[in-house]
Motif scaffolding. Structure first.
Motif, mmCIF file in Angstrom:
data_model
loop_
_atom_site.group_PDB
_atom_site.id
_atom_site.type_symbol
_atom_site.label_atom_id
_atom_site.label_comp_id
_atom_site.label_asym_id
_atom_site.label_seq_id
_atom_site.Cartn_x
_atom_site.Cartn_y
_atom_site.Cartn_z
ATOM 1 N N PHE A 14 0.543 14.921 72.755
ATOM 2 C CA PHE A 14 -1.541 15.059 73.094
ATOM 3 C C PHE A 14 -2.304 13.880 74.056
ATOM 4 O O PHE A 14 -2.899 14.169 74.602
ATOM 5 N N GLY A 15 -0.903 12.999 74.628
ATOM 6 C CA GLY A 15 -0.822 12.218 75.402
ATOM 7 C C GLY A 15 -1.782 10.982 75.408
ATOM 8 O O GLY A 15 -2.780 10.545 76.666
ATOM 9 N N PHE A 16 -2.059 11.277 74.123
ATOM 10 C CA PHE A 16 -3.381 9.834 73.476
ATOM 11 C C PHE A 16 -2.602 8.384 74.439
ATOM 12 O O PHE A 16 -1.642 8.129 74.749
ATOM 13 N N GLN A 17 -3.585 7.462 74.348
ATOM 14 C CA GLN A 17 -2.737 6.214 75.139
ATOM 15 C C GLN A 17 -2.014 5.608 74.326
ATOM 16 O O GLN A 17 -2.161 6.152 72.491
ATOM 17 N N LYS A 18 -0.430 4.802 74.786
ATOM 18 C CA LYS A 18 0.277 3.418 73.737
ATOM 19 C C LYS A 18 -0.598 2.668 73.205
ATOM 20 O O LYS A 18 -0.821 2.585 71.815
ATOM 21 N N TYR B 187 -14.797 7.865 71.229
ATOM 22 C CA TYR B 187 -15.424 7.860 72.414
ATOM 23 C C TYR B 187 -14.627 8.192 73.716
ATOM 24 O O TYR B 187 -13.755 8.343 74.090
ATOM 25 N N PRO B 188 -15.720 9.303 74.606
ATOM 26 C CA PRO B 188 -15.130 9.803 76.163
ATOM 27 C C PRO B 188 -14.743 9.010 76.802
ATOM 28 O O PRO B 188 -13.620 9.494 77.789
ATOM 29 N N VAL B 189 -14.180 7.534 76.744
ATOM 30 C CA VAL B 189 -13.581 7.040 77.855
ATOM 31 C C VAL B 189 -12.547 6.014 77.299
ATOM 32 O O VAL B 189 -12.533 6.094 76.087
ATOM 33 N N LYS B 190 -11.960 5.881 77.854
ATOM 34 C CA LYS B 190 -10.636 5.042 77.608
ATOM 35 C C LYS B 190 -10.024 4.065 78.367
ATOM 36 O O LYS B 190 -10.457 3.434 79.097
ATOM 37 N N ILE B 191 -9.004 3.225 78.156
ATOM 38 C CA ILE B 191 -8.702 2.266 78.494
ATOM 39 C C ILE B 191 -8.207 2.516 80.468
ATOM 40 O O ILE B 191 -7.107 3.349 79.861
ATOM 41 N N GLY B 192 -8.212 2.396 80.683
ATOM 42 C CA GLY B 192 -8.039 2.444 82.201
ATOM 43 C C GLY B 192 -9.017 3.564 82.786
ATOM 44 O O GLY B 192 -9.144 3.106 84.419
ATOM 45 N N ASP B 193 -9.961 3.977 82.466
ATOM 46 C CA ASP B 193 -11.240 4.273 83.030
ATOM 47 C C ASP B 193 -11.872 3.320 83.857
ATOM 48 O O ASP B 193 -12.244 2.283 83.042
ATOM 49 N N THR B 194 -12.779 3.650 84.799
ATOM 50 C CA THR B 194 -14.057 3.326 85.541
ATOM 51 C C THR B 194 -15.066 3.884 84.301
ATOM 52 O O THR B 194 -15.478 4.989 85.218
ATOM 53 N N ILE B 195 -16.002 3.021 84.666
ATOM 54 C CA ILE B 195 -17.701 2.930 83.884
ATOM 55 C C ILE B 195 -18.583 2.179 84.634
ATOM 56 O O ILE B 195 -18.170 1.268 85.265
ATOM 57 N N THR B 196 -19.566 2.618 84.911
ATOM 58 C CA THR B 196 -20.762 2.527 85.347
ATOM 59 C C THR B 196 -21.634 2.258 83.935
ATOM 60 O O THR B 196 -22.526 2.844 82.981
ATOM 61 N N ILE B 197 -21.956 0.772 83.309
ATOM 62 C CA ILE B 197 -22.773 0.783 82.358
ATOM 63 C C ILE B 197 -24.086 0.493 83.416
ATOM 64 O O ILE B 197 -24.759 -0.816 84.301
ATOM 65 N N MET B 198 -25.175 1.376 83.232
ATOM 66 C CA MET B 198 -26.770 1.044 84.062
ATOM 67 C C MET B 198 -27.245 0.347 82.919
ATOM 68 O O MET B 198 -27.778 0.824 81.970
ATOM 69 N N GLU B 199 -27.901 -0.733 83.906
ATOM 70 C CA GLU B 199 -28.703 -1.724 83.839
ATOM 71 C C GLU B 199 -30.056 -1.401 84.175
ATOM 72 O O GLU B 199 -30.204 -0.450 85.057
ATOM 73 N N LYS B 200 -31.545 -2.267 83.130
ATOM 74 C CA LYS B 200 -32.517 -2.151 84.558
ATOM 75 C C LYS B 200 -31.876 -2.579 85.589
ATOM 76 O O LYS B 200 -32.815 -1.716 86.578
ATOM 77 N N ASP B 201 -32.069 -4.043 86.023
ATOM 78 C CA ASP B 201 -31.681 -4.270 87.071
ATOM 79 C C ASP B 201 -30.337 -4.411 87.853
ATOM 80 O O ASP B 201 -30.839 -4.230 89.395
ATOM 81 N N ASN B 202 -29.377 -4.308 87.335
ATOM 82 C CA ASN B 202 -28.502 -4.625 88.068
ATOM 83 C C ASN B 202 -26.974 -3.820 87.457
ATOM 84 O O ASN B 202 -26.710 -4.173 85.827
ATOM 85 N N ASP B 203 -26.266 -3.074 87.853
ATOM 86 C CA ASP B 203 -25.262 -2.195 86.723
ATOM 87 C C ASP B 203 -24.659 -2.777 87.582
ATOM 88 O O ASP B 203 -23.493 -3.248 88.341
ATOM 89 N N GLY C 261 -16.796 -1.232 86.608
ATOM 90 C CA GLY C 261 -15.449 -1.872 85.276
ATOM 91 C C GLY C 261 -14.915 -1.470 85.273
ATOM 92 O O GLY C 261 -14.650 0.060 84.981
ATOM 93 N N GLU C 262 -13.553 -1.789 85.391
ATOM 94 C CA GLU C 262 -11.736 -0.683 84.788
ATOM 95 C C GLU C 262 -12.119 -1.854 83.416
ATOM 96 O O GLU C 262 -11.900 -2.229 83.277
ATOM 97 N N ILE C 263 -11.824 -0.327 82.130
ATOM 98 C CA ILE C 263 -11.861 -0.790 80.755
ATOM 99 C C ILE C 263 -9.946 -1.470 81.028
ATOM 100 O O ILE C 263 -9.789 -1.071 80.984
ATOM 101 N N LYS C 264 -10.046 -2.351 80.464
ATOM 102 C CA LYS C 264 -8.770 -3.722 79.972
ATOM 103 C C LYS C 264 -8.845 -3.572 78.802
ATOM 104 O O LYS C 264 -7.769 -2.977 78.383
ATOM 105 N N ASP C 265 -9.928 -3.426 77.687
ATOM 106 C CA ASP C 265 -9.580 -3.724 76.424
ATOM 107 C C ASP C 265 -10.923 -2.907 75.900
ATOM 108 O O ASP C 265 -12.067 -4.056 76.004
#
Length: 162
Positions: free
Chosen positions: A36-40, A108-124, A127-131
């Motif tokens: 199924f291609g799950f992460q190790k 959760y739809p993201v996994k280790i290695g994915d790049t995400i943007t956390i949307m904040e009020k003033d500053n997004d 980063g890449e999820i490392k752990d």
């Protein structure tokens, strides 16, 4: 005190069975990961949890074989759960972060290695999820900086991912 040979044989047999079941489960988890291609890292964490539960069950069964009474066992379990409950009650944020960490890790739809943007009020925050740990999620920014955010905060924020 005389050692009962039957109890000793049963105890060894239970430990051997637990070890063999652990090997079978580990092998099955590796096959599932490949199929199924799950992460190790996810499979390793699931394997650790299953191993702990398996050996705790084996030790409990062995305790009953050697004559621990139901009352003694229930007293121990209730005392342990009481102390654990008081500790978690004193630290609600710890409990919420552990729960959020399990949700992030498993469902959760993201996994280790994915790049995400956390949307904040003033500053997004991008980063890449490392752990994904029990308490924090660690991101690495494009500049190479590491950012650690509480898991409960991640579930409360809007996140953009690809």
């Amino acid at each position: 005190m005389e050692i009962d040979n039957h109890k000793l044989i049963y105890s060894i047999a239970i430990l051997v069975v637990a070890f063999l079941v652990r090997l079978i489960i580990s092998s099955s988890l590796r096959k599932i990961r490949i199929k199924f291609g799950f992460q190790k890292s996810r499979i390793v964490a699931i394997n650790k949890i299953i191993t702990i539960l398996l050996y705790v069950t084996a030790i409990t069964i062995i305790a009953f074989i050697w004559g621990v009474s139901d009352e003694q066992f229930l007293l121990f379990v209730s005392s342990f759960l009481t102390v654990l409950g008081i500790a978690f009650f004193a630290q609600w944020s710890i409990l919420s972060n552990i729960t959020a960490g399990v949700i992030l890790f498993v469902n959760y739809p993201v996994k280790i290695g994915d790049t995400i943007t956390i949307m904040e009020k003033d500053n997004d925050i991008v980063g890449e999820i490392k752990d994904i740990g029990a308490f924090f999620i660690t991101l690495q920014t494009k500049k190479g900086d590491y950012i650690s955010l509480p898991n409960s905060q991640i579930l409360q924020k809007m996140i953009r991912f690809k």
